[in-house]
Design a protein around this motif. Structure first.
Motif, PDB file in Angstrom:
ATOM      1  N   UNK A 163       0.815  -1.146   0.022  1.00 45.28           N
ATOM      2  CA  UNK A 163      -0.029  -0.018  -0.226  1.00 45.28           C
ATOM      3  C   UNK A 163       0.948   1.220  -0.059  1.00 45.28           C
ATOM      4  N   UNK A 164       1.935   1.275   0.668  1.00 42.31           N
ATOM      5  CA  UNK A 164       2.898   2.394   0.887  1.00 42.31           C
ATOM      6  C   UNK A 164       3.600   2.582  -0.518  1.00 42.31           C
ATOM      7  N   UNK A 165       3.772   1.509  -1.010  1.00 43.15           N
ATOM      8  CA  UNK A 165       4.517   1.629  -2.463  1.00 43.15           C
ATOM      9  C   UNK A 165       3.440   2.186  -3.565  1.00 43.15           C
ATOM     10  N   UNK A 166       2.409   2.028  -3.411  1.00 41.59           N
ATOM     11  CA  UNK A 166       1.331   2.041  -4.596  1.00 41.59           C
ATOM     12  C   UNK A 166       0.993   3.809  -4.217  1.00 41.59           C
ATOM     13  N   UNK A 167       1.099   4.133  -2.841  1.00 40.81           N
ATOM     14  CA  UNK A 167       0.720   5.578  -2.568  1.00 40.81           C
ATOM     15  C   UNK A 167       1.790   6.451  -3.338  1.00 40.81           C
ATOM     16  N   UNK A 168       3.077   6.041  -2.987  1.00 43.80           N
ATOM     17  CA  UNK A 168       4.157   7.055  -3.544  1.00 43.80           C
ATOM     18  C   UNK A 168       3.942   7.000  -5.072  1.00 43.80           C
ATOM     19  N   UNK A 169       3.821   5.665  -5.720  1.00 46.25           N
ATOM     20  CA  UNK A 169       3.700   5.801  -7.127  1.00 46.25           C
ATOM     21  C   UNK A 169       2.515   6.657  -7.638  1.00 46.25           C
ATOM     22  N   UNK A 170       1.381   6.505  -6.899  1.00 47.97           N
ATOM     23  CA  UNK A 170      -0.060   7.224  -7.587  1.00 47.97           C
ATOM     24  C   UNK A 170       0.403   8.537  -7.044  1.00 47.97           C
ATOM     25  N   UNK A 171       0.865   8.982  -5.879  1.00 49.98           N
ATOM     26  CA  UNK A 171       1.105  10.412  -5.708  1.00 49.98           C
ATOM     27  C   UNK A 171       2.001  11.148  -6.818  1.00 49.98           C
ATOM     28  N   UNK A 172       2.938  10.346  -7.122  1.00 50.55           N
ATOM     29  CA  UNK A 172       4.013  10.866  -8.084  1.00 50.55           C
ATOM     30  C   UNK A 172       3.072  11.117  -9.683  1.00 50.55           C
ATOM     31  N   UNK A 173       2.275  10.002  -9.994  1.00 49.85           N
ATOM     32  CA  UNK A 173       1.351  10.238 -11.079  1.00 49.85           C
ATOM     33  C   UNK A 173       0.459  11.290 -11.005  1.00 49.85           C
TER      34      UNK A 173
END
Length: 165
Positions: free
Chosen positions: A142-152
């Motif tokens: 979840x943490x990794x997906x949040x990082x990637x999604x925020x960057x996107x």
């Protein structure tokens, strides 16, 4: 549960609950039905030892959505929420300015899981740990997906001319 307490919780969490349900189903009517049913469940069967009502409520909403999908298998949670960018919907009150509408349009185009994570975190106020429990995913995932999604989201907003000052 005391009716007065439920009424207070309803006022406090109803909008974010409907918004979360909208992120799942893409239908205002279905979202309102699921949210209402979740509050009925809270009234009838909320355990006394719930550490976070908001967390419990979002979990109930997700389970109700899954039940709804099972009963109505022709509906998928991957349908985009394009209509929320339209000014004629009740949800437009959440997104009055151009920047917010643009952000919501980008969020609505995210894959279902990423959209759900963003809605639960930013609009429902849940922690990443709570989200990982609701979605039955590992905290690091979840943490990794949040990082990637925020960057996107940041990149797409910049492409639309809404960079950070």
């Amino acid at each position: 549960m005391d009716a007065d307490i439920l009424e207070e919780l309803y006022r406090k969490y109803y909008q974010s609950t409907v918004l979360y349900c909208l992120s799942l189903c893409g239908s205002e009517a279905v979202a309102q039905d699921i949210a209402a049913e979740a509050f009925v469940k809270a009234y009838l069967s909320l355990p006394n030892d719930v550490p976070s009502f908001r967390y419990w409520l979002m979990r109930v909403c997700r389970n109700l959505w899954i039940d709804y999908l099972r009963k109505n298998s022709r509906i998928t949670s991957d349908e985009p929420l394009q209509y929320l960018a339209d000014d004629n919907t009740p949800e437009s009150r959440y997104f009055r300015d151009d920047r917010s509408r643009c952000l919501w349009k980008i969020i609505s185009e995210l894959p279902a899981l990423d959209r759900e994570i963003i809605i639960l975190h930013y609009f429902s106020g849940l922690s990443q740990l709570e989200i990982s429990k609701i979605l039955k995913k590992s905290y690091p995932a979840i943490r990794q997906r949040m990082i990637r999604t925020r960057q996107l989201l940041r990149t797409k907003m910049e492409e639309q001319g809404y960079g950070y000052e």
